[in-house]
Design an enzyme around this catalytic site. Sequence first.
Site, short mmCIF file in Angstrom:
data_model
loop_
_atom_site.label_atom_id
_atom_site.label_comp_id
_atom_site.label_asym_id
_atom_site.label_seq_id
_atom_site.Cartn_x
_atom_site.Cartn_y
_atom_site.Cartn_z
N ARG A 134 0.86 -1.18 0.00
CA ARG A 134 0.00 0.00 0.00
C ARG A 134 0.90 1.23 0.00
O ARG A 134 2.02 1.19 0.50
CB ARG A 134 -0.91 0.00 1.23
CG ARG A 134 -1.81 -1.22 1.35
CD ARG A 134 -2.60 -1.17 2.66
NE ARG A 134 -3.50 -2.33 2.78
CZ ARG A 134 -3.16 -3.47 3.38
NH1 ARG A 134 -1.96 -3.62 3.90
NH2 ARG A 134 -4.04 -4.47 3.45
N LYS A 160 -1.68 -1.74 7.44
CA LYS A 160 -3.11 -1.61 7.72
C LYS A 160 -3.52 -2.58 8.83
O LYS A 160 -3.11 -3.74 8.82
CB LYS A 160 -3.93 -1.88 6.45
CG LYS A 160 -5.41 -1.59 6.62
CD LYS A 160 -6.15 -1.75 5.31
CE LYS A 160 -7.63 -1.42 5.46
NZ LYS A 160 -8.36 -1.59 4.19
N HIS A 225 -2.24 2.60 -5.91
CA HIS A 225 -2.90 1.34 -5.55
C HIS A 225 -3.10 0.44 -6.77
O HIS A 225 -3.22 -0.78 -6.62
CB HIS A 225 -4.25 1.63 -4.89
CG HIS A 225 -4.67 0.57 -3.91
ND1 HIS A 225 -4.05 0.38 -2.69
CD2 HIS A 225 -5.65 -0.38 -3.98
CE1 HIS A 225 -4.63 -0.62 -2.06
NE2 HIS A 225 -5.60 -1.10 -2.82
N ARG A 228 -0.42 -2.08 -6.83
CA ARG A 228 -0.65 -3.19 -5.88
C ARG A 228 -1.61 -4.21 -6.50
O ARG A 228 -1.40 -5.42 -6.37
CB ARG A 228 -1.21 -2.62 -4.58
CG ARG A 228 -1.60 -3.64 -3.52
CD ARG A 228 -1.98 -2.91 -2.24
NE ARG A 228 -2.80 -3.69 -1.33
CZ ARG A 228 -2.34 -4.50 -0.40
NH1 ARG A 228 -1.03 -4.66 -0.26
NH2 ARG A 228 -3.16 -5.15 0.40
N HIS A 251 -3.78 -9.23 3.64
CA HIS A 251 -5.24 -9.27 3.74
C HIS A 251 -5.65 -10.10 4.95
O HIS A 251 -5.09 -11.18 5.19
CB HIS A 251 -5.87 -9.89 2.49
CG HIS A 251 -5.89 -8.96 1.32
ND1 HIS A 251 -6.07 -9.40 0.02
CD2 HIS A 251 -5.76 -7.61 1.24
CE1 HIS A 251 -6.05 -8.36 -0.80
NE2 HIS A 251 -5.86 -7.27 -0.08
N TYR A 260 -9.35 -11.43 -6.76
CA TYR A 260 -8.45 -11.26 -7.91
C TYR A 260 -8.61 -12.41 -8.91
O TYR A 260 -8.17 -12.29 -10.06
CB TYR A 260 -7.00 -11.17 -7.44
CG TYR A 260 -6.69 -9.86 -6.75
CD1 TYR A 260 -6.64 -8.67 -7.47
CD2 TYR A 260 -6.46 -9.81 -5.38
CE1 TYR A 260 -6.36 -7.46 -6.84
CE2 TYR A 260 -6.18 -8.61 -4.74
CZ TYR A 260 -6.13 -7.45 -5.48
OH TYR A 260 -5.87 -6.25 -4.85
#
Length: 294
Positions: A134, A160, A225, A228, A251, A260
């Site tokens: 990120r 995050k 982003h 990414r 994640h 994805y």
Amino acid sequence: MTPLRLRMKEDMQVRNLSPHTQGSYLLQVSLFARHFEQSPALLGPEDVRSYQIYLANEKKLAPKSIHVAVAALRFLYRTTLGRDWDFDRSIPCPKAPKQLPVVLSPEEVLHFLGCVESLMHRTILTTCYAAGLRISEATHLKCRGAIDRQRMVLRVEQGKGQKDRYVMLSPRLLETLTSYWRVTRPTDWMFPGASSDQPITRDAVGNACKRAHGRSGLSKPVTPHSLRHAFAVHLLEAGTDVRTIQLLLGHRSLATTAQYLRIATNKVCGTTSPLELLPHPTSRVAPPPAPEHF
């Protein structure tokens, strides 16, 4: 600073919300109070509903932007003010449309990075793509402790969700970072901002990305982003399993990473259609022509 604002700020601090989240929540509540020109403590569910309608119909905000305002107001009324409302009804979240991101091809990534003029900006955007970071994680890389040459990993501190993790450090990225360091010689932050004791801001990188996008001539939208997203899809198309990609991206849920799968073209378009598996029909023998009598 009003007592209510101070109390909300302290409530977020004791719960260890990130500085970015704290600033965002305080801004949203401030905008809410300015809209009614009253303290939020004097407002109720009908006022919140009126404000949400204002954001959707007059301000034309996207559902994701309204989500931020909803989260801030829920924290204020539930945690700081201790209201016992039914928050799903009093402050509902709008349903956001599920959209797939537009992903750059490897050739487009290479072309885009070549259009970034500044060495620092090009290096930080390359890092976002090469390690799937990120932008906030890339901007907070430190000179000491981030690069582990023996294990060939990058250490991401407090990403995050305030979680540390290790991500891949490819030989090509190591070479890029080493060349960058030899030219710029940063001391504390890998990518310093206007003041050397502070990291570069996300806005500065975002603006550099916009300028490079204009020079690139690409029709696809490009943000930090986006790189990414490209990292995840390109790994998936190269055969990397979803669980590994989940760990690299940081994640929390595997379901987030599994989205994805809907973008990876070699997984979608490379799958054989059931039509191809049907047996070929035998050719029909043409009936003999009718006899001619004249």
